[in-house]
Design an enzyme around this catalytic site. Structure first.
Site, PDB file in Angstrom:
ATOM      1  N   GLY A  94     -21.281   6.537   3.205  1.00  0.00           N
ATOM      2  CA  GLY A  94     -20.276   6.946   2.220  1.00  0.00           C
ATOM      3  C   GLY A  94     -20.712   6.611   0.807  1.00  0.00           C
ATOM      4  O   GLY A  94     -20.855   5.440   0.458  1.00  0.00           O
ATOM      5  N   LYS A 112       0.855  -1.189   0.000  1.00  0.00           N
ATOM      6  CA  LYS A 112       0.000   0.000   0.000  1.00  0.00           C
ATOM      7  C   LYS A 112       0.887   1.234   0.000  1.00  0.00           C
ATOM      8  O   LYS A 112       2.010   1.205   0.533  1.00  0.00           O
ATOM      9  CB  LYS A 112      -0.866  -0.008   1.278  1.00  0.00           C
ATOM     10  CG  LYS A 112      -2.081   0.867   1.208  1.00  0.00           C
ATOM     11  CD  LYS A 112      -3.249   0.185   0.536  1.00  0.00           C
ATOM     12  CE  LYS A 112      -4.430   1.110   0.407  1.00  0.00           C
ATOM     13  NZ  LYS A 112      -5.547   0.502  -0.315  1.00  0.00           N
ATOM     14  N   VAL A 115     -17.115   3.857  -4.790  1.00  0.00           N
ATOM     15  CA  VAL A 115     -17.686   2.513  -4.620  1.00  0.00           C
ATOM     16  C   VAL A 115     -19.114   2.598  -4.078  1.00  0.00           C
ATOM     17  O   VAL A 115     -20.024   1.954  -4.594  1.00  0.00           O
ATOM     18  CB  VAL A 115     -16.820   1.655  -3.662  1.00  0.00           C
ATOM     19  CG1 VAL A 115     -17.392   0.242  -3.584  1.00  0.00           C
ATOM     20  CG2 VAL A 115     -15.377   1.607  -4.128  1.00  0.00           C
ATOM     21  N   TYR A 128     -21.469   4.808  -4.188  1.00  0.00           N
ATOM     22  CA  TYR A 128     -22.553   5.239  -5.081  1.00  0.00           C
ATOM     23  C   TYR A 128     -22.883   4.150  -6.105  1.00  0.00           C
ATOM     24  O   TYR A 128     -24.064   3.877  -6.381  1.00  0.00           O
ATOM     25  CB  TYR A 128     -22.205   6.551  -5.797  1.00  0.00           C
ATOM     26  CG  TYR A 128     -23.473   7.261  -6.239  1.00  0.00           C
ATOM     27  CD1 TYR A 128     -24.102   8.164  -5.389  1.00  0.00           C
ATOM     28  CD2 TYR A 128     -24.073   6.982  -7.467  1.00  0.00           C
ATOM     29  CE1 TYR A 128     -25.293   8.774  -5.747  1.00  0.00           C
ATOM     30  CE2 TYR A 128     -25.264   7.588  -7.833  1.00  0.00           C
ATOM     31  CZ  TYR A 128     -25.865   8.488  -6.971  1.00  0.00           C
ATOM     32  OH  TYR A 128     -27.046   9.089  -7.318  1.00  0.00           O
TER      33      TYR A 128
END
Ligand code: NAD
Length: 346
Positions: free
Chosen positions: A180, A80, A184, A186
């Protein structure tokens, strides 16, 4: 604090810090494990409170990527990148160019893609400095924004969860509370709405909730109230740590599953959900669709049928975790961790 005594250090193979005073770049890149292939995971661009918070994030997120990639059975290790968003104005292209040079210095041990705060445009800038980047929207094997594929995998996996927990097929008539509504969240909301679910949504950005109310007939609640909704599913699709000692008693849903990485602030939250009879879909199993799509690009030849088969495999893996959890009376996060560690060892 030294890296080796950091509570989130988990024998990471490499932890790198890079800075570039000209562009304002300050970032960490962590390579957790490369047993299965080069470490891959998105880059997060975030206004961290301090660099200790960024370091903690990169250590935890890179380990989760090793587990995620092992569970998705893709030939990638876990890594990451996190970039500390500069305060005030900055030149975004210069900053992502410098970040591309940092990735190049890691020498192919880490391949990046998008995560929170980062777009395919940023990937294009990184690509000017290094080939160790995916999630591009142009080029021979380009796979584009991974988010729709992440949402697709979550949608498929939640289908297994509702079947297992509620004994129903599909989402018709179910209520889903989504925390949220970004790339992703939505997309997931659109899929659930199309299949007949009723949506309750919360986001710190009022524009996206207003759009969801108009386009998806969603009910809007405040970010504090989203946990306590009378929903069948609670889908955390913002940042990590949504399930914690302060929120857990509010959750009324039968199922928790969404996009966010590291949804459990502490591992014991898995058992806390289980004892409240809430089925937890381990985050890194459910949200692997994006990295699966990235893996197709990294392979050099993008083949959607391979992606589709791996997305289907999320369902099989989840079902296996749920069955083992039921028969052993252990929380799903622990069962998933055991399987992931076993796969990393082999
Ligand atoms: P994003 O930045 O596009 O969306 C995050 C959304 O959450 C934004 O709309 C933001 O306003 C909202 N938000 C932030 N804090 C909130 C709060 N306290 N309450 C409610 N809403 C809040 O990010 P994304 O790409 O959609 O990713 C969402 C999560 O899924 C992240 O944790 C990310 O690491 C994880 N994830 C993303 C992908 C992917 O393909 N993008 C893949 C795997 C995991």
């Amino acid at each position: 604090m030294s890296i080796f005594s950091h509570p989130d250090f988990d024998d990471h193979e490499g932890v790198y810090s890079f800075s570039d005073p000209v562009s304002g770049l300050r970032c960490y890149i962590a390579v957790h494990n490369t047993n299965r292939g080069p470490a891959s995971g998105g880059t997060r661009f975030w206004q961290y409170t301090d660099d200790a918070a960024a370091l903690t994030d990169v250590l935890r997120l890179s380990r989760a990527m090793s587990y995620k990639n092992a569970m998705a059975e893709i030939p990638l290790g876990g890594g990451k990148g996190v970039i500390i968003k500069p305060e005030g104005s900055f030149d975004r292209a210069a900053l992502f160019s410098a970040y591309g040079r940092a990735i190049e210095k890691v020498g192919g041990q880490y391949i990046t893609a998008e995560d929170v705060g980062v777009s395919p445009d940023d990937m294009r800038v990184i690509k000017t400095q290094t080939d160790f980047v995916a999630g591009l929207d142009e080029g021979e094997a380009a796979s584009g924004d991974p988010s729709p594929h992440t949402a697709d995998g979550i949608y498929r996996g939640l289908g297994v969860a509702v079947q297992h927990k509620l004994g129903v097929e599909g989402f018709g008539g179910l209520i889903v509370a989504i925390q949220g509504l970004g790339h992703v969240g939505y997309n997931l909301a659109q899929r659930l709405y199309k299949s007949g679910a009723r949506l309750i949504v919360a986001d710190i950005n009022p524009e996206v909730t207003a759009r969801a109310a108009t386009e998806l007939n969603a009910s809007i609640v405040s970010v504090d109230d989203i946990y306590a909704q009378d929903a069948d599913i609670f889908a955390p699709c913002a940042l990590g740590g949504a399930i914690n000692a302060e929120t857990i008693d509010d959750i009324k849903a039968y199922i928790v599953g969404g996009a966010a990485n590291n949804q459990l602030r502490t591992p014991d939250m898995g058992e806390a959900l289980r004892t409240r009879d809430i089925l937890y879909c381990p985050d890194y199993v459910l949200n692997a669709g994006g990295i699966i799509n990235v893996a197709a690009e990294v392979s050099g030849t993008y083949d959607y049928s391979w992606v589709d088969a791996k997305l289907e495999n999320i369902k099989t893996t989840l079902q296996d975790i749920f069955t083992r959890s039921d028969s052993s009376n252990r929380p799903t996060n622990e069962v998933a961790n055991d399987i992931a560690r076993e796969r990393l060892r082999s």
